[in-house]
Structures are given as C-alpha cells and as structure tokens.
Design a protein around this motif. Structure first.
Motif, short mmCIF file in Angstrom:
data_model
loop_
_atom_site.label_atom_id
_atom_site.label_comp_id
_atom_site.label_asym_id
_atom_site.label_seq_id
_atom_site.Cartn_x
_atom_site.Cartn_y
_atom_site.Cartn_z
N VAL A 227 -1.67 9.04 -11.05
CA VAL A 227 -2.04 7.95 -10.15
C VAL A 227 -1.18 7.99 -8.89
N SER A 228 0.07 8.39 -9.03
CA SER A 228 0.96 8.46 -7.87
C SER A 228 0.49 9.51 -6.88
N GLU A 229 -0.03 10.61 -7.38
CA GLU A 229 -0.55 11.64 -6.47
C GLU A 229 -1.72 11.10 -5.65
N ILE A 230 -2.60 10.37 -6.30
CA ILE A 230 -3.71 9.75 -5.57
C ILE A 230 -3.17 8.75 -4.56
N PHE A 231 -2.15 8.01 -4.98
CA PHE A 231 -1.56 7.01 -4.09
C PHE A 231 -1.01 7.64 -2.81
N VAL A 232 -0.24 8.72 -2.96
CA VAL A 232 0.40 9.31 -1.78
C VAL A 232 -0.62 9.99 -0.87
N GLU A 233 -1.73 10.45 -1.43
CA GLU A 233 -2.75 11.08 -0.61
C GLU A 233 -3.53 10.05 0.20
N SER A 234 -3.56 8.82 -0.28
CA SER A 234 -4.35 7.79 0.41
C SER A 234 -3.50 6.80 1.19
N VAL A 235 -2.19 6.79 0.94
CA VAL A 235 -1.36 5.73 1.49
C VAL A 235 -1.27 5.77 3.01
N GLN A 236 -1.23 6.98 3.59
CA GLN A 236 -1.06 7.05 5.04
C GLN A 236 -2.27 6.51 5.79
N GLN A 237 -3.46 6.92 5.35
CA GLN A 237 -4.68 6.41 5.99
C GLN A 237 -4.83 4.90 5.78
N ALA A 238 -4.49 4.45 4.56
CA ALA A 238 -4.55 3.00 4.30
C ALA A 238 -3.52 2.26 5.15
N ALA A 239 -2.35 2.88 5.34
CA ALA A 239 -1.31 2.26 6.16
C ALA A 239 -1.77 2.11 7.61
N ASP A 240 -2.45 3.13 8.12
CA ASP A 240 -2.98 3.04 9.48
C ASP A 240 -3.96 1.88 9.61
N ALA A 241 -4.76 1.69 8.56
CA ALA A 241 -5.73 0.60 8.59
C ALA A 241 -5.03 -0.76 8.58
N PHE A 242 -3.86 -0.83 7.92
CA PHE A 242 -3.12 -2.09 7.85
C PHE A 242 -2.08 -2.21 8.96
N GLY A 243 -1.97 -1.22 9.85
CA GLY A 243 -1.04 -1.28 10.97
C GLY A 243 0.40 -1.05 10.59
N MET A 244 0.68 -0.21 9.57
CA MET A 244 2.05 0.07 9.15
C MET A 244 2.47 1.46 9.61
N SER A 245 3.75 1.62 9.95
CA SER A 245 4.27 2.90 10.42
C SER A 245 4.62 3.82 9.25
N PRO A 246 4.73 5.14 9.48
CA PRO A 246 5.13 6.06 8.40
C PRO A 246 6.50 5.72 7.81
N ALA A 247 7.44 5.31 8.68
CA ALA A 247 8.77 4.97 8.18
C ALA A 247 8.71 3.75 7.26
N PHE A 248 7.94 2.74 7.63
CA PHE A 248 7.80 1.54 6.80
C PHE A 248 7.10 1.88 5.49
N VAL A 249 6.08 2.72 5.57
CA VAL A 249 5.36 3.12 4.35
C VAL A 249 6.29 3.80 3.37
N GLY A 250 7.08 4.78 3.85
CA GLY A 250 7.98 5.50 2.96
C GLY A 250 9.11 4.64 2.44
N PHE A 251 9.72 3.86 3.34
CA PHE A 251 10.92 3.10 2.99
C PHE A 251 10.60 1.90 2.11
N ILE A 252 9.46 1.25 2.33
CA ILE A 252 9.15 0.02 1.61
C ILE A 252 8.02 0.22 0.59
N ILE A 253 6.84 0.65 1.07
CA ILE A 253 5.66 0.70 0.19
C ILE A 253 5.83 1.73 -0.92
N VAL A 254 6.13 2.98 -0.54
CA VAL A 254 6.28 4.04 -1.54
C VAL A 254 7.41 3.72 -2.50
#
Length: 367
Positions: A227-254
């Motif tokens: 499930v984590s592999e699916i998560f990391v493959e989709s998280v960046q595109q989903a983050a763009d849709a929610f207006g989150m930066s790559p640094a925020f995604v890695g540091f907080i969401i992941v």
C-alpha cells in the motif's frame, strides 16, 4: 482462527481492511486516478496499523517492552524505507531527504508528544525508565552532527563541493550504521539491565500465541509495504491537487502515514500506562531512521538511484532535527510525564508544519 474472529468482532475498526483490496484493485484498474489512490491508501493503512499494533503488543508480552519497542520501530520503519526507495528510484531526492528529516521530527515530537498527552489524560503522572530516552536522544544529537558535516564541506569548495559531499556522506553512512549496531549491543546485551521497563503497566486483552502474532506481523508488514508503494506513486499528484509542496509532502504527509503503524502501538501503550514502550517506539524509531535508514538509503542510491545521494540537507531541515533532538533529550531527562508536556511537544511540531506549508524549504536548497 477463533482469536482472529473474536478480534474482528470486538473491534469494528478492522472492517476497514476492505480498503486494502480496494486500493490494490483501483491501482490495477485506474492507475492514473492519483487522488483516489491517495485517499484509499491512507484509509487502508489505518486498519493495517491497528492490526500491527495488536500483534506487536502480543509479541511484547513475551519479549518485554524494550525488545517489543525495537521490533515495532523496525517494522514501522520498513514502511518509510520502502517509500524512500521508491522515491529514490524515481530520482526524487528532495522527497527522500524531506521524508527522512520529517520522520525523525515526527517521531521525536509528534508521536512522543501525543503519547504523553493521551497517557496523561488518563493518568495524573506517568513514570518510565529515562535511560532509554537519554540513549536515543544522544544518538539523535550525534546523527544531527553527521547531517551538518556534508553541508560544511560542500561550502568550502564550490567547484568540487558535490563530489566532496558525496564522498563524505558515504563514509558517514558506514559510520552511522556501525554506531547503530553498537547501540543495540549496549542496550540489548551488555547493559540491558539499565533499560528494564517499569512494572506499572495496565494489562490489556489476552495476548495472541507467539506464532500467530509473528505471522500476523510479517503478513501485515507486506501489505503495508504494498500500500505504501501505491501511496508514494500517487502522493505527488494528489499533493499538487491539494496545493502542497514537495517538501511539505515529504516532511509531514509521508512521515505521518509512514509512522501510522508505530503510532497506533505507541498511543495504545501510553493509554495502558506502559510509557516505556511508547518512548522506546517514538525515540527508538527516530534514532533508527537517523542511524540506519538514512545511511542505508545513501548506500542503495549507488545501486537504484540515477546518481549517488548525499546527506547534505537544507539548513531548515537540519535545524528542525537538531531542535527535536534537544527537546526530546530535555523532556525525557526526568523519567516522568504529564499531559501538558505532550501538548507542548505537539505545539512545536505544529510550528514546524505551518512553517513548511507557508514557506517551503529546499526551493533553493540542495537536492
């Protein structure tokens, strides 16, 4: 089989396991529906974390809280490692470094703070063995120094800075792994009496047989990894849709999603007045990421990455990790806790999260 049936009957949360096959099917049918996959992956990790929590507690009943905490930290960090390797293979080094730093800060501030808060709301004051907290806080401080070194070398010679940082990072990776091995020898073998758990915990449900518990740990860990592999493959595109930066995604969401399994165990143990296990999971996981997961990723980058990854983090990340290590050392020095201490740790974490969301670090920092 009867034990599993009773568990599902008594805890409706496990009915959410239906999201596990749903996210696997959705990934096969609609791999481009990134936002849907992101939501399903998060919903699937929640019951997996709860199941992992129950199995780990059963193992801890047989092995003791110290080894139980180490076991859970190791299995929980396997999720972070798989997420990071997936990003490493894609060359997303900013996401990898942000997830490493974020996992350290999340575990040492949010997980520890929430454990203190949840346990403190039920018990006026909680005691735990402070030797473990001191050991892990010291390891975190040493690891932070290692994160500072590549940046200092890179600034000495701009023309050769990248090569020098990569060479130094390789040596530091081997050193950190050796130190982590020595810390295990110290805490589990030569001086294990210093880390004995306080015997004031509240017993929960009857533990599973050790064979069932270990088998469940293995199977659930595999599903968490998938499930984590699916998560990391989709998280960046989903983050763009929610207006989150790559640094925020890695540091907080992941970091939060990757630590879900460990958090479930730590919070449950704190509510049962087994704070030794909560502290062992939170700070043990943070030090394990700093001393084992991050150097392993440096070594793996030579095999699976487009280029070798170094340990040169942007200044903001190193500062947050250093503050987290100092704060963790300070609050665990007494061996006692109350709910307000947990609230303060969560507030510090919230300050970091808001800062990252508003001003994304790494926009001009090293990748």
């Amino acid at each position: 089989m009867k034990t599993l049936v009773e568990l599902f009957r008594d805890n409706p949360l496990f009915w959410m396991l239906i999201f596990v096959p749903m996210v696997l099917i959705a990934e096969a049918v609609a791999p481009s529906a990134h936002t849907l996959l992101f939501v399903l992956a998060v919903l699937a990790i929640v019951p997996l974390a709860a199941l992992l929590s129950h199995a780990t507690e059963s193992v801890a009943e047989k092995t003791g809280d110290a080894i139980g905490g180490l076991l859970n930290a190791t299995l929980g960090n396997l999720t972070e490692l798989i997420i990071a390797v997936t990003a490493l293979r894609a060359g997303q080094y900013m996401l990898v470094k942000a997830s490493i730093a974020g996992a350290i800060v999340t575990n040492s501030l949010f997980m520890l703070g929430a454990s203190f808060l949840l346990g403190g709301l039920r018990y006026h004051v909680q005691d735990y063995n402070r030797a473990g907290g001191r050991l892990h806080a010291g390891l975190l401080l040493m690891a932070t120094i290692a994160l500072l070194a590549p940046s200092a070398v890179a600034d000495l010679d701009l023309s050769r800075g990248e090569a020098m940082a990569a060479k130094l990072s390789l040596g530091l990776a081997l050193l950190l792994i050796a130190v982590y091995g020595l810390s295990l020898l110290f805490s589990l073998k030569t001086h294990k009496e210093l880390f004995a758990s306080e015997d004031h915990g509240e017993k929960g449900q009857a533990p599973w047989p050790i064979g069932l518990a270990v088998g469940t740990l293995v199977v659930v860990t595999v599903f968490v990894a998938l499930v984590s592999e699916i998560f990391v493959e989709s998280v960046q595109q989903a983050a763009d849709a929610f207006g989150m930066s790559p640094a925020f995604v890695g540091f907080i969401i992941v970091a939060l999603v990757g630590a879900a399994a460990e958090m479930a165990v730590a919070f449950s143990a704190a509510r049962k007045n087994r704070l030794d296990m909560s502290v062992g999971i939170a700070l043990g996981s943070a030090s394990q990421i700093a001393l084992f997961v991050s150097p392993v990723l440096v070594l793996l980058s030579y095999a699976v990455g487009p280029k070798p990854m170094d340990l040169q983090f942007w200044p903001g990340a190193v500062t947050m990790v250093m503050i987290s290590a100092v704060v963790a050392s300070f609050v665990t020095n007494s061996g006692r806790s109350a709910w307000f201490i947990g609230a303060l740790l969560i507030c510090i974490y919230a300050i970091f999260a808001m800062t990252l969301y508003v001003i994304p670090p790494g926009a001009h920092g090293p990748v």
